[in-house]
Design a protein around this motif. Sequence first.
Motif, PDB file in Angstrom:
ATOM      1  N   THR A 138       0.828  -1.207   0.000  1.00 18.02           N
ATOM      2  CA  THR A 138       0.000   0.000   0.000  1.00 18.02           C
ATOM      3  C   THR A 138       0.861   1.256   0.000  1.00 18.02           C
ATOM      4  N   GLY A 139       1.901   1.257   0.824  1.00 18.28           N
ATOM      5  CA  GLY A 139       2.762   2.431   0.890  1.00 18.28           C
ATOM      6  C   GLY A 139       3.500   2.699  -0.403  1.00 18.28           C
ATOM      7  N   VAL A 140       4.011   1.645  -1.042  1.00 22.91           N
ATOM      8  CA  VAL A 140       4.784   1.830  -2.276  1.00 22.91           C
ATOM      9  C   VAL A 140       3.884   2.274  -3.420  1.00 22.91           C
ATOM     10  N   VAL A 180       1.296   6.121  -7.114  1.00 17.38           N
ATOM     11  CA  VAL A 180       0.186   6.578  -7.959  1.00 17.38           C
ATOM     12  C   VAL A 180      -0.125   8.049  -7.686  1.00 17.38           C
ATOM     13  N   ILE A 181      -0.231   8.414  -6.411  1.00 14.45           N
ATOM     14  CA  ILE A 181      -0.521   9.814  -6.072  1.00 14.45           C
ATOM     15  C   ILE A 181       0.644  10.716  -6.477  1.00 14.45           C
ATOM     16  N   GLY A 182       1.876  10.279  -6.218  1.00 18.04           N
ATOM     17  CA  GLY A 182       3.036  11.089  -6.576  1.00 18.04           C
ATOM     18  C   GLY A 182       3.149  11.296  -8.071  1.00 18.04           C
ATOM     19  N   LEU A 183       2.936  10.248  -8.867  1.00 20.35           N
ATOM     20  CA  LEU A 183       2.999  10.381 -10.322  1.00 20.35           C
ATOM     21  C   LEU A 183       1.878  11.272 -10.845  1.00 20.35           C
ATOM     22  N   PHE A 187       7.750  12.254  -1.549  1.00 20.78           N
ATOM     23  CA  PHE A 187       8.994  11.673  -2.050  1.00 20.78           C
ATOM     24  C   PHE A 187       8.807  11.108  -3.446  1.00 20.78           C
ATOM     25  N   MET A 188       7.722  10.379  -3.651  1.00 22.58           N
ATOM     26  CA  MET A 188       7.445   9.829  -4.975  1.00 22.58           C
ATOM     27  C   MET A 188       7.193  10.946  -5.982  1.00 22.58           C
ATOM     28  N   TRP A 234      10.664   2.488  -6.337  1.00 23.21           N
ATOM     29  CA  TRP A 234      10.035   1.338  -5.696  1.00 23.21           C
ATOM     30  C   TRP A 234      11.001   0.650  -4.729  1.00 23.21           C
ATOM     31  N   ILE A 235      12.262   0.502  -5.142  1.00 22.95           N
ATOM     32  CA  ILE A 235      13.248  -0.120  -4.252  1.00 22.95           C
ATOM     33  C   ILE A 235      13.402   0.698  -2.971  1.00 22.95           C
TER      34      ILE A 235
END
Length: 327
Positions: free
Chosen positions: A114-116, A121-124, A206-207, A253-254
């Motif tokens: 969920t966190g990744v 999705v929200i960050g992109l 961050f994303m 993702w990593i």
Amino acid sequence: MTRATAGLADRLARAGRGVGMAGPGRRPAPSRSGGRPRRGVRRSVITLVLLALPSLILLLLINLYPLLYAGMQSVRAGNLISLGRFVGLDNYADVLQNPDFWSSARFTVIFTVTGVFGSWVIGLTLALLLRTRIPAGGVFKVLLLLPWVVPIVVSATAWNWLVATPQSPLPVLAEAIGFGNVLFLADPLLAQVTVCVFKVWVSFPFMMMMMSSALAGVDQGVYEAAKVDGATGWQAFRTITMPLISRSTYISWILMTIFCVNDFPTIFLLTGGGPVNATTSLVVLAYRTVFQNFQTGPGVAIAFLMTLVLVVISVLLYRQIRKVAIE
């Protein structure tokens, strides 16, 4: 003996002495330095190694020694004071047979996935939105960075004020709408949902930064050519944007997987691992085992198992990065 025969014999004799048939040739000019450059390079390398040696020793002491000591603790039945007796892999076997470990592992997987992907999705989406011209774009960017910039203690305190008690704003709002008395941190399922949403909220900036930097490197001429060819916005996103930012995506993702698996304060400050261990992740379980139950062997074994899983996931994603780089 004719002159030709004498010349041939002379050349053969010189060949036997190691001299070429066409003459002795030019001898290589002796080095003026007499081999000093090689000696100078060697001395420079030795000097650099000696200068870097104290830093290398310090890094080994800081990183390698705790790792080796933790490895010793994981195979002994000790506590925070003494190592205890050697038990081999019994700590790992006990951990793998413990139902609490698998319950925590299950929630860790849910929390990480969920966190990744939620934050990605929200960050992109926000990164794509910020590429368009919007009013007060600079202020908007700063506000979006606040969840990531604000200390996690402040964020967890704010969320506790929002959802922790029946008098908190969100439970009051839920009761006013007609959902009844909703206790977000008292119900196990709602507590898990709340913790996962909180993780997405503190991680999406961050994303967004990672995806914004990746999108900035995409040539706009590619989109113009696709538009001329009649490609729709979705087709351009699927066939141009995603492949071109895939390397940065895998890297993010990593990093986010490591952040989520090792995230202790987000869970501990919001729920403490409760209710009834519903939000206890592996890192929280390792903390409780070592610092509350004083069982260093099983606790460190849990940490090493987490590390092993992280290494496997990182290697798999890194292979995807290499495939993208080759293509």
